[in-house]
Scaffold this motif. Sequence first.
Motif, PDB file in Angstrom:
ATOM      1  N   LEU A  68      21.688  82.598  17.027  1.00 31.02           N
ATOM      2  CA  LEU A  68      20.952  81.450  17.554  1.00 31.02           C
ATOM      3  C   LEU A  68      19.532  81.895  17.876  1.00 31.02           C
ATOM      4  O   LEU A  68      19.333  82.916  18.539  1.00 31.02           O
ATOM      5  N   VAL A  69      18.556  81.126  17.411  1.00 33.22           N
ATOM      6  CA  VAL A  69      17.149  81.398  17.697  1.00 33.22           C
ATOM      7  C   VAL A  69      16.490  80.085  18.108  1.00 33.22           C
ATOM      8  O   VAL A  69      16.623  79.082  17.398  1.00 33.22           O
ATOM      9  N   ILE A  70      15.816  80.074  19.256  1.00 32.42           N
ATOM     10  CA  ILE A  70      15.108  78.857  19.665  1.00 32.42           C
ATOM     11  C   ILE A  70      13.767  79.220  20.294  1.00 32.42           C
ATOM     12  O   ILE A  70      13.595  80.313  20.844  1.00 32.42           O
ATOM     13  N   HIS A  71      12.837  78.305  20.193  1.00 28.14           N
ATOM     14  CA  HIS A  71      11.531  78.435  20.836  1.00 28.14           C
ATOM     15  C   HIS A  71      11.477  77.393  21.950  1.00 28.14           C
ATOM     16  O   HIS A  71      11.415  76.188  21.683  1.00 28.14           O
ATOM     17  N   HIS A  72      11.531  77.879  23.204  1.00 26.26           N
ATOM     18  CA  HIS A  72      11.591  76.967  24.342  1.00 26.26           C
ATOM     19  C   HIS A  72      11.334  77.762  25.614  1.00 26.26           C
ATOM     20  O   HIS A  72      11.762  78.924  25.720  1.00 26.26           O
ATOM     21  N   HIS A  73      10.679  77.159  26.587  1.00 25.82           N
ATOM     22  CA  HIS A  73      10.351  77.875  27.823  1.00 25.82           C
ATOM     23  C   HIS A  73      11.585  78.239  28.638  1.00 25.82           C
ATOM     24  O   HIS A  73      11.569  79.171  29.450  1.00 25.82           O
ATOM     25  N   ASN A  74      12.705  77.489  28.413  1.00 28.21           N
ATOM     26  CA  ASN A  74      13.947  77.761  29.131  1.00 28.21           C
ATOM     27  C   ASN A  74      15.028  78.240  28.159  1.00 28.21           C
ATOM     28  O   ASN A  74      16.205  77.964  28.337  1.00 28.21           O
ATOM     29  N   GLY A  75      14.589  78.986  27.133  1.00 27.95           N
ATOM     30  CA  GLY A  75      15.492  79.357  26.046  1.00 27.95           C
ATOM     31  C   GLY A  75      16.672  80.201  26.473  1.00 27.95           C
ATOM     32  O   GLY A  75      17.779  80.045  25.928  1.00 27.95           O
ATOM     33  N   GLY A  76      16.491  81.105  27.429  1.00 27.70           N
ATOM     34  CA  GLY A  76      17.591  81.959  27.862  1.00 27.70           C
ATOM     35  C   GLY A  76      18.777  81.160  28.384  1.00 27.70           C
ATOM     36  O   GLY A  76      19.922  81.413  28.001  1.00 27.70           O
ATOM     37  N   LEU A 126      20.541  79.131  25.536  1.00 29.05           N
ATOM     38  CA  LEU A 126      21.414  79.944  24.697  1.00 29.05           C
ATOM     39  C   LEU A 126      22.739  80.226  25.397  1.00 29.05           C
ATOM     40  O   LEU A 126      23.799  80.244  24.747  1.00 29.05           O
ATOM     41  N   LYS A 127      22.708  80.417  26.710  1.00 29.36           N
ATOM     42  CA  LYS A 127      23.954  80.588  27.462  1.00 29.36           C
ATOM     43  C   LYS A 127      24.808  79.324  27.381  1.00 29.36           C
ATOM     44  O   LYS A 127      26.029  79.388  27.204  1.00 29.36           O
ATOM     45  N   ASP A 128      24.155  78.176  27.500  1.00 29.05           N
ATOM     46  CA  ASP A 128      24.871  76.899  27.400  1.00 29.05           C
ATOM     47  C   ASP A 128      25.515  76.755  26.022  1.00 29.05           C
ATOM     48  O   ASP A 128      26.659  76.292  25.900  1.00 29.05           O
ATOM     49  N   CYS A 129      24.781  77.131  24.975  1.00 31.92           N
ATOM     50  CA  CYS A 129      25.298  77.035  23.603  1.00 31.92           C
ATOM     51  C   CYS A 129      26.506  77.942  23.415  1.00 31.92           C
ATOM     52  O   CYS A 129      27.497  77.552  22.771  1.00 31.92           O
ATOM     53  N   TYR A 130      26.431  79.145  23.966  1.00 31.22           N
ATOM     54  CA  TYR A 130      27.558  80.078  23.864  1.00 31.22           C
ATOM     55  C   TYR A 130      28.820  79.469  24.484  1.00 31.22           C
ATOM     56  O   TYR A 130      29.902  79.508  23.888  1.00 31.22           O
ATOM     57  N   LEU A 131      28.676  78.909  25.664  1.00 30.26           N
ATOM     58  CA  LEU A 131      29.832  78.326  26.345  1.00 30.26           C
ATOM     59  C   LEU A 131      30.377  77.121  25.585  1.00 30.26           C
ATOM     60  O   LEU A 131      31.600  76.925  25.502  1.00 30.26           O
ATOM     61  N   TYR A 157      22.504  69.046  21.132  1.00 28.15           N
ATOM     62  CA  TYR A 157      22.264  69.459  22.517  1.00 28.15           C
ATOM     63  C   TYR A 157      20.861  70.032  22.673  1.00 28.15           C
ATOM     64  O   TYR A 157      20.129  69.674  23.613  1.00 28.15           O
ATOM     65  N   LEU A 158      20.476  70.928  21.766  1.00 27.26           N
ATOM     66  CA  LEU A 158      19.165  71.575  21.879  1.00 27.26           C
ATOM     67  C   LEU A 158      18.021  70.571  21.739  1.00 27.26           C
ATOM     68  O   LEU A 158      17.025  70.643  22.459  1.00 27.26           O
ATOM     69  N   ILE A 159      18.179  69.623  20.839  1.00 32.53           N
ATOM     70  CA  ILE A 159      17.148  68.594  20.681  1.00 32.53           C
ATOM     71  C   ILE A 159      17.051  67.740  21.947  1.00 32.53           C
ATOM     72  O   ILE A 159      15.959  67.346  22.374  1.00 32.53           O
ATOM     73  N   SER A 160      18.197  67.483  22.583  1.00 31.97           N
ATOM     74  CA  SER A 160      18.187  66.700  23.829  1.00 31.97           C
ATOM     75  C   SER A 160      17.437  67.439  24.939  1.00 31.97           C
ATOM     76  O   SER A 160      16.966  66.816  25.892  1.00 31.97           O
ATOM     77  N   LYS A 161      17.323  68.761  24.792  1.00 35.14           N
ATOM     78  CA  LYS A 161      16.580  69.573  25.764  1.00 35.14           C
ATOM     79  C   LYS A 161      15.155  69.854  25.278  1.00 35.14           C
ATOM     80  O   LYS A 161      14.494  70.757  25.791  1.00 35.14           O
ATOM     81  N   GLU A 162      14.734  69.082  24.276  1.00 39.75           N
ATOM     82  CA  GLU A 162      13.361  69.126  23.763  1.00 39.75           C
ATOM     83  C   GLU A 162      13.029  70.414  23.014  1.00 39.75           C
ATOM     84  O   GLU A 162      11.879  70.834  22.966  1.00 39.75           O
ATOM     85  N   VAL A 163      14.036  71.044  22.430  1.00 39.42           N
ATOM     86  CA  VAL A 163      13.778  72.166  21.527  1.00 39.42           C
ATOM     87  C   VAL A 163      13.264  71.599  20.211  1.00 39.42           C
ATOM     88  O   VAL A 163      13.890  70.723  19.612  1.00 39.42           O
ATOM     89  N   GLU A 164      12.129  72.070  19.746  1.00 39.78           N
ATOM     90  CA  GLU A 164      11.509  71.555  18.526  1.00 39.78           C
ATOM     91  C   GLU A 164      11.557  72.540  17.367  1.00 39.78           C
ATOM     92  O   GLU A 164      11.238  72.176  16.227  1.00 39.78           O
TER      93      GLU A 164
END
Length: 314
Positions: A17-25, A28-33, A160-167
């Motif tokens: 998983l790779v994302i560009h986001h200020h709250n990315g850490g 990624l934990k949320d995605c793992y769970l 989920y990531l898009i809902s958190k404004e990951v672009e």
Amino acid sequence: MPSYKTRFQMMGTFIDLVIHHHNGGQLLKDCYLQLQEFAQRFTVNQSHSELMNVNHNAGIRPVRVKADLYELLKTATAVSLDNANPFNIANGPLIKTWRIGFKDATLPSDSELASKLELVNPSHIVFDDVYQTVFLTKVSMQIDLGAIAKGYFADRIKQYLISKEVESGYISLGGNVLTIGHAPDSKAKAWTVGIQDPFRPRGQVCRIVPLNDKSVVTSGINERFFEHKGVRYHHLLDAQSGKPIVTDIASVTIISKLSVDGEIWSTAGFLNSVDDALAYLNQQQHVEAIVISNQGHVHITHGLVDNGHTILEK
């Protein structure tokens, strides 16, 4: 925007998983769970999973399931009912008999396979939309979501990531790649994904595909197999014969908006010949395909252009 990435093993494969986001850490934990929960609920490898509860009650009673599993089972069954393709989530008894991809893989007898064929008819899966139940009407039937689950999981993670404004980012579940937007440093405004060469070691590619907010999924006969007395048996099974599909296709790669569509059509497109596969896949909406023959020739559907190195959408 900071970049965050992680790699871990789950569902018998590596997940990136790779994302560009200020709250990315935290994301990624949320995605793992979330992936961990999906893997536990939708698996046939744990006897008490939500899916196995459906299988354990085959021929006994309908089982109510959560909305997401119900939606996926209905989608997968609809494609399974099309006899023009080999995609079939009711193939569980055959998969369990062959065990291809596991250490105890074995060559079943013809009589053993014949006894399983009456159990792999998807028309015996009954849905009740009011009570949201699933009923396998024959004892010993078994649904297996191995051919579709990872694509569905990837789509849900992307939502989920898009809902958190990951672009910008990508999700790779065992090589099934789903992208969000494009790579921030890409002049072509795309993520670059390689198509595995089915005749060379993993990681060696035969074509490059630039992706922007799209998915790439590949199925191949060289991915999972076992050999018996010098004969190789791959994991893509024909519900009509109970045996591996006889084909001149080495791999099918699907480019689509949704990863679940890539999962479906990369299996459904595995017909007896390259020509049959291209004709069938050209009829499907919202997907394009790259079909590699056993001779190593690369073929594409109408919406693609191949320059011998890079495959682009028209």
